[in-house]
Design an enzyme around this catalytic site. Structure first.
Site, PDB file in Angstrom:
ATOM      1  N   ARG A  89      16.999  -8.407 -26.261  1.00 33.93           N
ATOM      2  CA  ARG A  89      18.175  -8.211 -27.042  1.00 33.93           C
ATOM      3  C   ARG A  89      18.530  -9.476 -28.059  1.00 33.93           C
ATOM      4  NH1 ARG A  89      17.759  -2.849 -27.108  1.00 33.93           N
ATOM      5  NH2 ARG A  89      18.749  -1.743 -25.563  1.00 33.93           N
ATOM      6  N   ASP A 118      10.451  -0.634 -20.169  1.00 33.13           N
ATOM      7  CA  ASP A 118      11.185  -0.189 -21.475  1.00 33.13           C
ATOM      8  C   ASP A 118      12.640  -0.612 -21.228  1.00 33.13           C
ATOM      9  OD1 ASP A 118      12.303   0.483 -23.811  1.00 33.13           O
ATOM     10  OD2 ASP A 118      11.782   2.701 -23.586  1.00 33.13           O
ATOM     11  N   HIS A 163       6.167   3.694 -30.874  1.00 34.79           N
ATOM     12  CA  HIS A 163       7.000   4.374 -30.098  1.00 34.79           C
ATOM     13  C   HIS A 163       6.978   5.887 -30.722  1.00 34.79           C
ATOM     14  CE1 HIS A 163      11.448   5.262 -29.428  1.00 34.79           C
ATOM     15  NE2 HIS A 163      10.962   6.218 -30.042  1.00 34.79           N
ATOM     16  N   HIS A 207       7.011  -4.251 -22.168  1.00 38.83           N
ATOM     17  CA  HIS A 207       7.699  -3.559 -23.018  1.00 38.83           C
ATOM     18  C   HIS A 207       9.342  -3.884 -22.379  1.00 38.83           C
ATOM     19  CE1 HIS A 207       8.566   0.213 -25.513  1.00 38.83           C
ATOM     20  NE2 HIS A 207       9.776  -0.225 -25.396  1.00 38.83           N
ATOM     21  N   HIS A 259       5.406   4.056 -23.470  1.00 43.22           N
ATOM     22  CA  HIS A 259       6.359   5.011 -22.823  1.00 43.22           C
ATOM     23  C   HIS A 259       5.971   6.489 -23.002  1.00 43.22           C
ATOM     24  CE1 HIS A 259       8.617   4.832 -26.549  1.00 43.22           C
ATOM     25  NE2 HIS A 259       9.132   3.940 -26.310  1.00 43.22           N
TER      26      HIS A 259
HETATM   27  O1  DOR Z   1      15.311   4.185 -24.332  1.00 44.91           O
HETATM   28  C1  DOR Z   1      14.861   3.569 -25.082  1.00 44.91           C
HETATM   29  N1  DOR Z   1      15.765   2.494 -25.588  1.00 44.91           N
HETATM   30  N2  DOR Z   1      13.912   3.741 -25.857  1.00 44.91           N
HETATM   31  C2  DOR Z   1      13.412   3.063 -27.004  1.00 44.91           C
HETATM   32  O2  DOR Z   1      12.634   3.394 -27.518  1.00 44.91           O
HETATM   33  C3  DOR Z   1      14.749   2.002 -27.600  1.00 44.91           C
HETATM   34  C4  DOR Z   1      15.549   1.312 -26.329  1.00 44.91           C
HETATM   35  C5  DOR Z   1      16.533   0.383 -26.775  1.00 44.91           C
HETATM   36  O3  DOR Z   1      16.340  -0.313 -27.668  1.00 44.91           O
HETATM   37  O4  DOR Z   1      17.608   0.844 -26.392  1.00 44.91           O
END
Ligand code: DOR
Length: 446
Positions: A65, A322, A180, A61, A233
């Site tokens: 980006r 994450d 999620h 996970h 998570h």
């Molecule tokens: O903290 C997080 N950031 N949890 C998520 O589910 C998405 C992620 C993000 O894309 O920044």
């Protein structure tokens, strides 16, 4: 062709075989090799005395980006961060722009990953087109393009009906649906755990039920239609208990937990050091620390400890970072408006070693949750990525379990410098990472 590599005299821990012994480890032609009769020409030697060698870590996970948010991270910088953190495989989340909802985007990511270097990037496809929560993606097209599962991560699978269909279709394809788990009708706008810290900061809190209600929904649907459900998570004690019970019933549920939920609490929003200052201490200028704002939120100490126990007993199959890189500006705003997430790939291992030092689990078990655990979530065809057996892909991490080092986010390979660990000392450091037989991080020159 990559050079032959010999890691000399390391403690080799290979959870797949149960091995824990001091020996030399050989790599040749991108694969784990047996001991050669004579050292091959041009072999690179890595001194392993006092270090541990294990299969490279697998992150189920991470938010890389790209495409779309290259100001936060790119596949090149994200995989460099992965290598620095000991990860040889990272699974990319689909909350990109465009979302990973077509074969074209899956192929784009695979190409960018090949250009970036040897760290393996596996893509999760979106459950719904554009992650809009309305219509399923063409899961078969995505599976053919190589996705390893489906998720709308960043957001939950929007409705029970959609989750039911996703479990059915993904199940037919033999792939998991990662959810999620968050009920937006309960949690919208809430960025901190419900509890004394939220009250102290005058912020409305995100209750555990906002997460657990969707875990319960997904388990119920799993028992109705089959397939495979992977809980992303997990952050609450109640969530761990539901997954434990579902596993006991024999349901095909797996789960992951992040290093931050295992090692931090909601008190980190009070700012560095405030958690130990006691509730009566006045708030300082460090309070409302948006670097500690993640989704799901950091929870209570009781939740944190239940997560560690869940990881130890195998209820939680894997640690997953994450990794959520954001720009400075995304976080340099009032707490309520700040983006969620922390940049986690480069601090994951150092953070997790604190669990070993307090006796929450032993080192081979921790390595198992970073290797065979995530590989088993991905399925049998990925077992070789979590094994040091001769002939397996040479994905190896070499680390010093005791080295202390100060986190300096400005020096991260990741573009995301957003971590509340900046300036703090961790113990346990990655020294070299080898992916597919190539040195991706560290090595003899360091
Ligand atoms: O903290 C997080 N950031 N949890 C998520 O589910 C998405 C992620 C993000 O894309 O920044």
């Amino acid at each position: 062709m990559s050079a032959a590599i010999c890691i000399r005299g390391a403690r080799v821990i290979d959870p797949a075989s149960g091995e824990d012994s001091v020996r030399d480890l050989f790599i040749r032609d991108g694969l784990i090799a047996g001991a050669p009769e004579t050292p091959p020409d041009g072999a690179v030697t890595l001194e392993g005395a006092g270090l541990v060698a294990s299969p490279g870590f697998i992150d189920l996970h991470a938010h890389l980006r790209e495409p779309g948010f290259e100001d936060k991270e790119s596949i090149e910088t994200g995989t460099a961060a992965a290598a620095a953190g000991g990860f040889t495989t990272v699974c990319a989340m689909p909350n990109t722009s465009p979302a990973i909802d077509s074969a074209a985007v899956v192929e784009f990511i695979a190409r960018r990953a090949r250009e970036a270097g040897p760290v393996r990037v596996l893509a999760f496809g979106a459950v719904s087109k554009g992650r809009a929560g309305l219509e399923l993606t063409d899961m078969e097209e995505l599976a053919r393009a190589g996705v390893v599962g489906f998720t709308d991560d960043g957001s939950p699978v929007a409705t029970g009906r959609l989750m039911q269909a996703a479990l059915l279709y993904a199940g037919e394809l033999g792939l998991p649906v990662m959810d999620h788990c968050e009920d937006h009708s309960i949690t919208a706008g809430l960025g901190i755990n419900e509890g004394p810290t939220a009250s102290r900061l005058g912020l409305a809190g995100y209750p555990s039920a906002g997460e657990e209600s969707i875990i319960a929904r997904d388990i119920a649907l799993l028992s109705l239609v089959g397939g495979r459900f992977h809980a992303a998570h997990v952050s609450t004690a109640g969530g761990v208990e539901m997954i434990r019970a579902a596993k006991r019933r024999g349901l095909a549920v797996t789960a992951e937990v992040t290093p931050h939920h295992l090692t931090m609490t909601d008190e980190w929003a009070l700012g560095a050091g405030a958690a130990t200052a006691g509730v009566a201490a006045p708030l300082t200028a460090a309070a409302y620390d948006a670097r500690a704002k993640v989704s799901p939120p950091l929870r209570s100490a009781a939740d944190r400890d239940a997560l560690a126990e869940g990881l130890r007993d195998g209820t939680l199959d894997a640690v997953a970072t994450d990794h959520a890189p954001h720009t400075f500006g995304d976080k340099a705003v009032p707490f309520d408006e700040a983006a969620v997430g922390l940049s986690g790939l480069e601090t994951a291992f150092g953070s997790l070693m604190s669990l070993v030092r307090v006796g929450a689990l032993d080192l081979p078990a921790l390595i198992a949750r970073l290797t065979v655990g995530p590989a088993s979530v991905l399925g049998e065809r990925f077992a070789g990525l979590a094994s040091l057996a001769v002939g397996s892909p040479a994905d190896v991490v070499l680390f010093d379990p005791d080295e202390r080092w100060e986190v300096d986010a400005s020096r991260f390979a990741s573009k995301g410098k957003n971590t509340p660990l900046d300036g703090l000392t961790l113990q346990g450091r990655v020294k070299a990472t080898i992916a597919g037989g190539e040195i991706a991080f560290g090595g003899p020159a360091r």
